[in-house]
Every structure is written in structure tokens, then in C-alpha cells.
Motif scaffolding. Structure first.
Motif, PDB file in Angstrom:
ATOM      1  N   TRP A  95      -3.855   9.400  -2.646  1.00 33.56           N
ATOM      2  CA  TRP A  95      -2.489   9.885  -2.443  1.00 33.56           C
ATOM      3  C   TRP A  95      -1.628   9.627  -3.676  1.00 33.56           C
ATOM      4  O   TRP A  95      -0.805  10.475  -4.061  1.00 33.56           O
ATOM      5  CB  TRP A  95      -1.870   9.233  -1.213  1.00 33.56           C
ATOM      6  CG  TRP A  95      -2.325   9.832   0.080  1.00 33.56           C
ATOM      7  CD1 TRP A  95      -3.162   9.261   1.007  1.00 33.56           C
ATOM      8  CD2 TRP A  95      -1.988  11.126   0.588  1.00 33.56           C
ATOM      9  NE1 TRP A  95      -3.365  10.121   2.053  1.00 33.56           N
ATOM     10  CE2 TRP A  95      -2.655  11.282   1.835  1.00 33.56           C
ATOM     11  CE3 TRP A  95      -1.199  12.163   0.116  1.00 33.56           C
ATOM     12  CZ2 TRP A  95      -2.555  12.422   2.601  1.00 33.56           C
ATOM     13  CZ3 TRP A  95      -1.089  13.325   0.882  1.00 33.56           C
ATOM     14  CH2 TRP A  95      -1.755  13.446   2.109  1.00 33.56           C
ATOM     15  N   ARG A  96      -1.822   8.483  -4.306  1.00 30.84           N
ATOM     16  CA  ARG A  96      -1.031   8.178  -5.514  1.00 30.84           C
ATOM     17  C   ARG A  96      -1.359   9.172  -6.629  1.00 30.84           C
ATOM     18  O   ARG A  96      -0.451   9.710  -7.297  1.00 30.84           O
ATOM     19  CB  ARG A  96      -1.312   6.744  -5.981  1.00 30.84           C
ATOM     20  CG  ARG A  96      -0.562   6.366  -7.256  1.00 30.84           C
ATOM     21  CD  ARG A  96      -0.868   4.943  -7.678  1.00 30.84           C
ATOM     22  NE  ARG A  96      -2.284   4.722  -7.950  1.00 30.84           N
ATOM     23  CZ  ARG A  96      -2.897   5.116  -9.073  1.00 30.84           C
ATOM     24  NH1 ARG A  96      -2.236   5.788 -10.008  1.00 30.84           N
ATOM     25  NH2 ARG A  96      -4.186   4.859  -9.251  1.00 30.84           N
ATOM     26  N   GLU A  97      -2.636   9.433  -6.835  1.00 32.64           N
ATOM     27  CA  GLU A  97      -3.031  10.377  -7.871  1.00 32.64           C
ATOM     28  C   GLU A  97      -2.571  11.789  -7.539  1.00 32.64           C
ATOM     29  O   GLU A  97      -2.207  12.559  -8.431  1.00 32.64           O
ATOM     30  CB  GLU A  97      -4.549  10.329  -8.056  1.00 32.64           C
ATOM     31  CG  GLU A  97      -5.034   9.004  -8.656  1.00 32.64           C
ATOM     32  CD  GLU A  97      -6.547   8.900  -8.683  1.00 32.64           C
ATOM     33  OE1 GLU A  97      -7.211   9.730  -8.011  1.00 32.64           O
ATOM     34  OE2 GLU A  97      -7.067   8.000  -9.371  1.00 32.64           O
ATOM     35  N   SER A 103       3.848  -5.308  -7.142  1.00 32.63           N
ATOM     36  CA  SER A 103       3.422  -5.425  -8.537  1.00 32.63           C
ATOM     37  C   SER A 103       2.254  -4.487  -8.783  1.00 32.63           C
ATOM     38  O   SER A 103       1.497  -4.147  -7.862  1.00 32.63           O
ATOM     39  CB  SER A 103       3.002  -6.864  -8.854  1.00 32.63           C
ATOM     40  OG  SER A 103       1.815  -7.188  -8.136  1.00 32.63           O
ATOM     41  N   ALA A 104       2.113  -4.057 -10.018  1.00 30.30           N
ATOM     42  CA  ALA A 104       0.986  -3.182 -10.358  1.00 30.30           C
ATOM     43  C   ALA A 104      -0.341  -3.899 -10.085  1.00 30.30           C
ATOM     44  O   ALA A 104      -1.326  -3.259  -9.682  1.00 30.30           O
ATOM     45  CB  ALA A 104       1.078  -2.758 -11.818  1.00 30.30           C
ATOM     46  N   ARG A 105      -0.374  -5.210 -10.280  1.00 32.92           N
ATOM     47  CA  ARG A 105      -1.584  -5.985 -10.028  1.00 32.92           C
ATOM     48  C   ARG A 105      -1.965  -5.899  -8.551  1.00 32.92           C
ATOM     49  O   ARG A 105      -3.133  -5.679  -8.211  1.00 32.92           O
ATOM     50  CB  ARG A 105      -1.360  -7.436 -10.450  1.00 32.92           C
ATOM     51  CG  ARG A 105      -2.545  -8.359 -10.180  1.00 32.92           C
ATOM     52  CD  ARG A 105      -2.171  -9.792 -10.552  1.00 32.92           C
ATOM     53  NE  ARG A 105      -3.218 -10.728 -10.218  1.00 32.92           N
ATOM     54  CZ  ARG A 105      -4.232 -11.040 -11.009  1.00 32.92           C
ATOM     55  NH1 ARG A 105      -4.345 -10.467 -12.185  1.00 32.92           N
ATOM     56  NH2 ARG A 105      -5.139 -11.922 -10.631  1.00 32.92           N
ATOM     57  N   LEU A 123       4.919   7.269  -1.065  1.00 27.66           N
ATOM     58  CA  LEU A 123       4.033   8.349  -1.524  1.00 27.66           C
ATOM     59  C   LEU A 123       4.248   9.636  -0.746  1.00 27.66           C
ATOM     60  O   LEU A 123       3.535  10.616  -0.980  1.00 27.66           O
ATOM     61  CB  LEU A 123       2.568   7.907  -1.382  1.00 27.66           C
ATOM     62  CG  LEU A 123       2.119   6.802  -2.335  1.00 27.66           C
ATOM     63  CD1 LEU A 123       0.729   6.292  -1.940  1.00 27.66           C
ATOM     64  CD2 LEU A 123       2.110   7.302  -3.778  1.00 27.66           C
ATOM     65  N   ASP A 124       5.218   9.621   0.176  1.00 30.97           N
ATOM     66  CA  ASP A 124       5.531  10.800   0.984  1.00 30.97           C
ATOM     67  C   ASP A 124       4.286  11.321   1.715  1.00 30.97           C
ATOM     68  O   ASP A 124       4.017  12.514   1.756  1.00 30.97           O
ATOM     69  CB  ASP A 124       6.126  11.907   0.108  1.00 30.97           C
ATOM     70  CG  ASP A 124       6.808  12.991   0.932  1.00 30.97           C
ATOM     71  OD1 ASP A 124       7.227  12.704   2.070  1.00 30.97           O
ATOM     72  OD2 ASP A 124       6.900  14.140   0.447  1.00 30.97           O
ATOM     73  N   ILE A 154       1.661   9.728  -9.913  1.00 32.72           N
ATOM     74  CA  ILE A 154       2.416   8.557 -10.364  1.00 32.72           C
ATOM     75  C   ILE A 154       1.445   7.417 -10.671  1.00 32.72           C
ATOM     76  O   ILE A 154       0.327   7.360 -10.146  1.00 32.72           O
ATOM     77  CB  ILE A 154       3.466   8.108  -9.325  1.00 32.72           C
ATOM     78  CG1 ILE A 154       2.782   7.650  -8.037  1.00 32.72           C
ATOM     79  CG2 ILE A 154       4.440   9.232  -9.033  1.00 32.72           C
ATOM     80  CD1 ILE A 154       3.769   7.108  -7.014  1.00 32.72           C
ATOM     81  N   SER A 155       1.873   6.503 -11.517  1.00 30.93           N
ATOM     82  CA  SER A 155       1.028   5.385 -11.924  1.00 30.93           C
ATOM     83  C   SER A 155       1.125   4.238 -10.932  1.00 30.93           C
ATOM     84  O   SER A 155       2.025   4.199 -10.079  1.00 30.93           O
ATOM     85  CB  SER A 155       1.460   4.893 -13.311  1.00 30.93           C
ATOM     86  OG  SER A 155       2.770   4.335 -13.237  1.00 30.93           O
ATOM     87  N   GLN A 156       0.224   3.282 -11.074  1.00 29.12           N
ATOM     88  CA  GLN A 156       0.291   2.085 -10.233  1.00 29.12           C
ATOM     89  C   GLN A 156       1.582   1.324 -10.489  1.00 29.12           C
ATOM     90  O   GLN A 156       2.194   0.809  -9.550  1.00 29.12           O
ATOM     91  CB  GLN A 156      -0.915   1.186 -10.519  1.00 29.12           C
ATOM     92  CG  GLN A 156      -2.238   1.750 -10.030  1.00 29.12           C
ATOM     93  CD  GLN A 156      -3.407   0.818 -10.334  1.00 29.12           C
ATOM     94  OE1 GLN A 156      -3.316  -0.055 -11.188  1.00 29.12           O
ATOM     95  NE2 GLN A 156      -4.516   1.025  -9.632  1.00 29.12           N
ATOM     96  N   LEU A 157       2.017   1.294 -11.745  1.00 29.38           N
ATOM     97  CA  LEU A 157       3.248   0.586 -12.082  1.00 29.38           C
ATOM     98  C   LEU A 157       4.457   1.252 -11.424  1.00 29.38           C
ATOM     99  O   LEU A 157       5.342   0.568 -10.883  1.00 29.38           O
ATOM    100  CB  LEU A 157       3.424   0.551 -13.599  1.00 29.38           C
ATOM    101  CG  LEU A 157       4.671  -0.195 -14.122  1.00 29.38           C
ATOM    102  CD1 LEU A 157       4.619  -1.658 -13.704  1.00 29.38           C
ATOM    103  CD2 LEU A 157       4.757  -0.076 -15.642  1.00 29.38           C
TER     104      LEU A 157
END
Length: 262
Positions: A12-14, A30-32, A56-57, A18-21
Motif C-alpha cells: 500500500w505504501r508503494e 519512525s522510519a526504523r 495510506l488511505d 511515499i517513502s518509509q520516512l
């Protein structure tokens, strides 16, 4: 088939680009931690799954899938529209559609099945073959089928392109095999644009939005379409409902529709 929550969230993020950050910033994390969740090194809490899904809608239906994949119970009900608990919603929709008459309006679900419509829609569908009007009616199929409304639509190429683009955007937002199958079906229908005029004709150019230009008993009607959905839905059925209203794009169309009103 992916069953763990991490790869699903990464997908879903990809898909949202958008990035992990960036996701971490939106979710107060946190991105971690996002990286650990996506790789399965950390199990997100139920509230974190909901928060990430919100940022992430992710559609409500798919939020249940994320919760299940994370080991939690689904949070969002999927109540049939004809259930007793939906009576107030049904009555509200019926009042809304009736109040919009004589202008056309309808309610569709996530795959464009018509769940309610007013007499303005019935007027536009008058004379269509029975096999297209047999339940369950599908708005895309009725509109683009060569035996449906398509031959009556004067700017069919433009309107068809608009509808297919709309479906394509929805497919990108929600992983729906039924919606993809419907898209493939209606996109394959043969068609010919019924309006030979070029774009330099002032009557062919909309002043505010792309119009639906459709014939009815020798009259050329022009509409602009508006779609409304429910804010913050907590039920899958409600989340996937859309109310489409057709607003007359010129005085002649409004006058004609009012002349037909009882």
C-alpha cells in the motif's frame, strides 16, 4: 498469496508512492519502526495498523484484511444494505433521490451496481432492452453497452474515456477483482462516437465540466455529473456507496425535465 501484514502495508505504501520516512512522519512513528513492521521484525499494534491504514488511505474493506493479517479481529462491519439496521440509511437515500427530481440521481456500490435510483434515471433508461435492465443493474454496463445508452450519447468517446479513467483510478485505490473484470468487460465493448462535430463548436464545449450529452425522444440533454460519498464510514457497505447526481448543464435541459415532471 501474501498473508502477513508487513508486505501488505509495504504494498500500500508503494502504491501511494511515499517513502518509509514520509509515512513515519504522517503516522507519528519512525522510519526504523516502519521498516521493522514491513519486514516482519516488529508486530504493529492494532491501533498502529489502523493509523497506518488511515495515512495510506486504505479502503475500509482492505483495512479489515490488514487487521486480520496482523492477527486482530476485523473492526469494520459489512452490513447488507437491506438489513434492518440500515433502514435509516435507506430511507435517507430515498428521500435524497426523490428530492432531486426531476433531475436524474442514483446510488451505486463499489462495483457500480445500482442500489437506488429516482424517476429521472428511469426516464433516461426508458426503452432499453430487458436484459440490460434485469437486476442487478450495473451503471457502467448500462451506459457503455452498445444496446444501452451508448448510442444515445452524443459525445460518447469523451464520456467513455472519462468513465474508464474513473474506474482505472478506483482500481488503483482498491484491489477489486470484480471491478477489474467489469472494467475489462466494458472497455471491450465496440463503440463509435456519435457526435461528428469538432471541438471548435461552442455547443460542444462545457463551461464548467465535461458534460454528458444524451438524446431523449428527439431532445438533446446536457448534464454535468457530481459524485458524493460518506465521510468517515465505519461500515464496508457504507464506505463503498456513491451518490451520483446529474445537474442540467443548460437551461433547455432543465426546462425539458421540468416539463416531464408530474
Amino acid at each position: 498469496m501474501t498473508t502477513s501484514v508487513g508486505p501488505l502495508l509495504r504494498s500500500w505504501r508503494e502504491r501511494r508512492g511515499i517513502s518509509q520516512l514520509e509515512l513515519a512522519g504522517r503516522a507519528d512513528s519512525s522510519a526504523r519502526h516502519i521498516s521493522f513492521v514491513e519486514t516482519g521484525r516488529s508486530r504493529p499494534s492494532e491501533e498502529m495498523v489502523i493509523r497506518l491504514a488511515d495515512r495510506l488511505d486504505v479502503p475500509v474493506r482492505e483495512r479489515n484484511a490488514l487487521l486480520l493479517a496482523a492477527g486482530y479481529a476485523p473492526r469494520y462491519a459489512h452490513t447488507p444494505l437491506d438489513a434492518p439496521g440500515m433502514a435509516a440509511l435507506r430511507e435517507g437515500l430515498e428521500r435524497l433521490l426523490a428530492a432531486y427530481e426531476p433531475y436524474p440521481a442514483l446510488v451505486v456500490d463499489g462495483t457500480y451496481t445500482v442500489v437506488a435510483a429516482n424517476r429521472g434515471i428511469a426516464m433516461l433508461l426508458d426503452g432499453l432492452p430487458e436484459h440490460l435492465l434485469a437486476p442487478p443493474l450495473n451503471a457502467m454496463r448500462i451506459t457503455l453497452h452498445p444496446e444501452g445508452l451508448a448510442p444515445r450519447i452524443r459525445n460518447l468517446a469523451e464520456w467513455r474515456g472519462h468513465l474508464l479513467a474513473q474506474m482505472d483510478r478506483q482500481i488503483a485505490l482498491a484491489r477489486s477483482e470484480r471491478l477489474r473484470a467489469l472494467y475489462d468487460e466494458v472497455a471491450a465493448y465496440p463503440f463509435a462516437d456519435t457526435d461528428p462535430r469538432d471541438a471548435s463548436d461552442p455547443a460542444a464545449v462545457a463551461t464548467i465540466a465535461l458534460p454528458l450529452r444524451i438524446e431523449h425522444e428527439g431532445h438533446l440533454l446536457s448534464f454535468v455529473s457530481s459524485i458524493a460519498t460518506f465521510n468517515t464510514p465505519m461500515d464496508v457497505t457504507v464506505a463503498e456507496l456513491a451518490i451520483e447526481t446529474l445537474l442540467p448543464a443548460d437551461p433547455a435541459t432543465a426546462k425539458y425535465l421540468h416539463s416531464l415532471a408530474p
